[in-house]
Write a protein that holds these residues in place. Structure first.
Motif, mmCIF file in Angstrom:
data_model
loop_
_atom_site.group_PDB
_atom_site.id
_atom_site.type_symbol
_atom_site.label_atom_id
_atom_site.label_comp_id
_atom_site.label_asym_id
_atom_site.label_seq_id
_atom_site.Cartn_x
_atom_site.Cartn_y
_atom_site.Cartn_z
ATOM 1 N N THR A 166 0.829 -1.210 0.000
ATOM 2 C CA THR A 166 0.000 0.000 0.000
ATOM 3 C C THR A 166 0.854 1.246 0.000
ATOM 4 O O THR A 166 0.606 2.197 -0.750
ATOM 5 C CB THR A 166 -0.923 0.005 1.243
ATOM 6 O OG1 THR A 166 -1.642 -1.206 1.286
ATOM 7 C CG2 THR A 166 -1.886 1.184 1.192
ATOM 8 N N ASP A 215 1.060 4.281 -2.943
ATOM 9 C CA ASP A 215 0.606 5.663 -2.719
ATOM 10 C C ASP A 215 1.380 6.648 -3.576
ATOM 11 O O ASP A 215 0.915 7.749 -3.848
ATOM 12 C CB ASP A 215 0.761 6.024 -1.231
ATOM 13 C CG ASP A 215 -0.286 5.345 -0.366
ATOM 14 O OD1 ASP A 215 -1.314 4.901 -0.928
ATOM 15 O OD2 ASP A 215 -0.081 5.248 0.855
ATOM 16 N N SER A 219 -8.565 2.238 -4.511
ATOM 17 C CA SER A 219 -7.181 2.700 -4.524
ATOM 18 C C SER A 219 -6.387 1.984 -5.603
ATOM 19 O O SER A 219 -6.802 0.929 -6.106
ATOM 20 C CB SER A 219 -6.528 2.442 -3.162
ATOM 21 O OG SER A 219 -6.419 1.045 -2.925
#
Length: 363
Positions: free
Chosen positions: A252, A256, A308
Motif C-alpha cells: 500500500t 501511494d 485505490s
C-alpha cells in the motif's frame, strides 16, 4: 488372445488410494476389434482425474515372461494393452499410511489402469508379442529421472504371486538389484516454489517451512525470477512443481506514490496472471496471498470494487488467479497482513488441508 467384448465402461477403486481400474468396451467382429482406449469426457465423469497427458509411450515385449519393475515415476500414467496380456503389480511408494500397499490384477485390451504419481509400477507379459502402452502427464527428462524410486520385484514382504516364477522370467540387470521395501526411498513430493521470498511474508513462510523440517521448498524473488516477464518462465521445468505460493506484493505504501504505478501493476497483477497461466498448463496448485482492499467499500458483500491503486492492482491479480483450475486466494485485512507470522500459518494450514494427491477444491 482371448478377452471379453462389449463390456460396459466402468471404474473400480483399489486398496491403493487413487489407483483406478477401468473396464473398456471393445467391439469385435470377423475383421478384429476396436475400442476407445482413452476417452477424456466419459472417463473423467466416472472419476478419472483430468490429468492432462502430454506423452504416449509403448513397450513391446517380445516373449512371454518378460518382467519389468518395480518403478515409481514422477508423473501420473494411464496404462492399457494393445496386444497380448499382462499380470501387473502396483506398490504405493508415496509417504503416508498407504506406503507399501500392493495391488495386483491382469490387464488385456478390455482393461486399463490409472496409476497416480509415486505408485510403483511393474508387469509380467503373459503372451509373446505383448504391447503395453501408457499416457503420462510430464515429459521425460534427466531431471525427472533423478526423482524415480524403486522396490524389488522379488521382495518377500510384498508377497507378489507372479504367474511365471521370477527365476524363469526375463528381467533387466537393473531390475534385479532394486532395494527391498524396508530400504526403499519414498517418492518425494513435487516441489513448492515461493515467490516474494525477501518480503515479510516470504521470509515468514521460509522460517515456518524450515522450522517444521518441510522439504522440497524453493524460494525466489523478483530480482532472481521476474514473474511479470513472460520470458522468465523458460528457466524452470514446471513439471517438477506441485505448488506455487505467491507471497510477492507491491505494498500500500509504495502504491501511494503514483510514480510506482507500473511496478504495482507488474507485481500485483501481471505477475499473478502469468503464474496462473503456468499453473493451469502444468496442473500446479496456486496459492495467492491478497488483501481485502480488492473489495474497496464492499467488504461485506464480497464484491470486487477497489478504489485505490493498491486495491485495483490486487483485484486484477485475484481475478487472473481465478483462471488457474487449482487455486486459492487468501485475502487478509490490512491488520492481519502486518502479522506475517500469522499469515504464514494460515498458508500452511490451507496446504495441510487441501494439497493432498488429487486436489480439486477451489476457494
Amino acid at each position: 488372445m482371448s478377452f471379453e467384448f462389449e463390456k460396459e465402461l466402468r471404474v473400480t477403486e483399489t486398496n491403493i488410494p487413487g489407483l483406478l481400474v477401468f473396464d473398456l468396451p471393445v467391439h469385435g467382429d470377423n475383421r478384429g476389434w476396436f475400442k476407445e482406449n482413452w476417452q477424456r469426457a466419459k472417463m473423467t465423469a466416472l472419476g478419472l482425474p483430468d490429468f492432462g497427458p502430454v506423452q504416449n509411450n509403448i513397450s513391446f515385449n517380445a516373449t512371454k515372461g518378460v518382467t519389468r519393475g518395480i518403478h515409481a515415476e514422477p508423473w501420473d500414467k494411464y496404462i492399457s494393452i494393445a496386444a497380448g496380456s499382462i499380470f501387473g503389480a502396483w506398490v504405493d511408494l508415496r509417504p503416508g499410511e498407504s506406503f507399501g500397499q500392493v495391488f495386483t490384477t491382469r490387464l488385456d485390451p478390455s482393461r486399463a489402469i490409472y496409476v497416480p504419481r509415486g505408485v510403483g509400477n511393474s508387469f509380467q507379459a503373459l503372451e509373446d508379442g505383448t504391447v503395453y502402452t501408457y499416457l503420462v502427464n510430464a515429459h521425460w527428462s534427466l531431471e525427472q529421472k533423478r526423482t524415480y524410486t524403486f522396490v524389488n520385484l522379488a521382495d518377500p514382504e510384498l508377497d507378489i504371486r507372479w504367474p511365471i516364477p521370477l527365476e524363469e522370467s526375463e528381467r533387466s540387470e537393473a531390475d534385479l538389484h532394486h532395494p527391498m521395501l524396508r530400504d526403499a526411498k519414498p517418492m518425494a513430493p513435487k516441489r513448492t516454489l515461493v515467490t516474494g521470498c525477501n518480503g515479510q511474508l516470504g521470509r515468514a513462510i521460509r522460517q515456518y517451512a524450515e522450522a517444521h523440517g518441510l522439504e522440497g521448498f524453493e524460494y525466489t524473488d523478483i530480482d532472481e525470477f521476474d514473474f511479470s516477464d513472460p520470458n522468465a518462465y523458460d528457466k524452470y521445468d514446471w513439471s517438477l512443481y506441485g505448488t506455487i505460493i505467491n507471497a510477492a506484493e507491491y505494498s500500500t505504501e509504495l502504491c501511494d506514490d503514483t510514480d510506482n504505478a507500473d511496478k504495482a501493476w507488474r507485481v500485483n497483477a501481471q505477475g499473478p496472471a502469468l503464474l496462473a497461466r503456468v499453473a493451469a498448463e502444468h496442473h500446479i496448485v496456486l496459492v495467492h496471498v491478497s488483501s481485502d482492499a480488492a473489495y474497496g467499500m464492499n467488504k461485506e458483500s464480497k464484491t470486487i470494487a477497489p478504489v485505490s491503486l493498491y486495491g485495483q492492482t490486487k483485484a486484477a491479480g485475484d481475478i487472473a488467479v481465478a483462471n488457474a483450475p487449482e487455486h486459492y486466494v487468501l485475502r487478509f485485512d490490512a491488520e492481519t497482513l502486518q502479522d506475517s507470522e500469522q499469515c504464514a500459518k494460515e498458508v500452511f494450514r490451507l496446504l495441510d488441508e487441501h494439497t493432498a494427491y488429487g486436489i480439486r477444491d477451489f476457494s
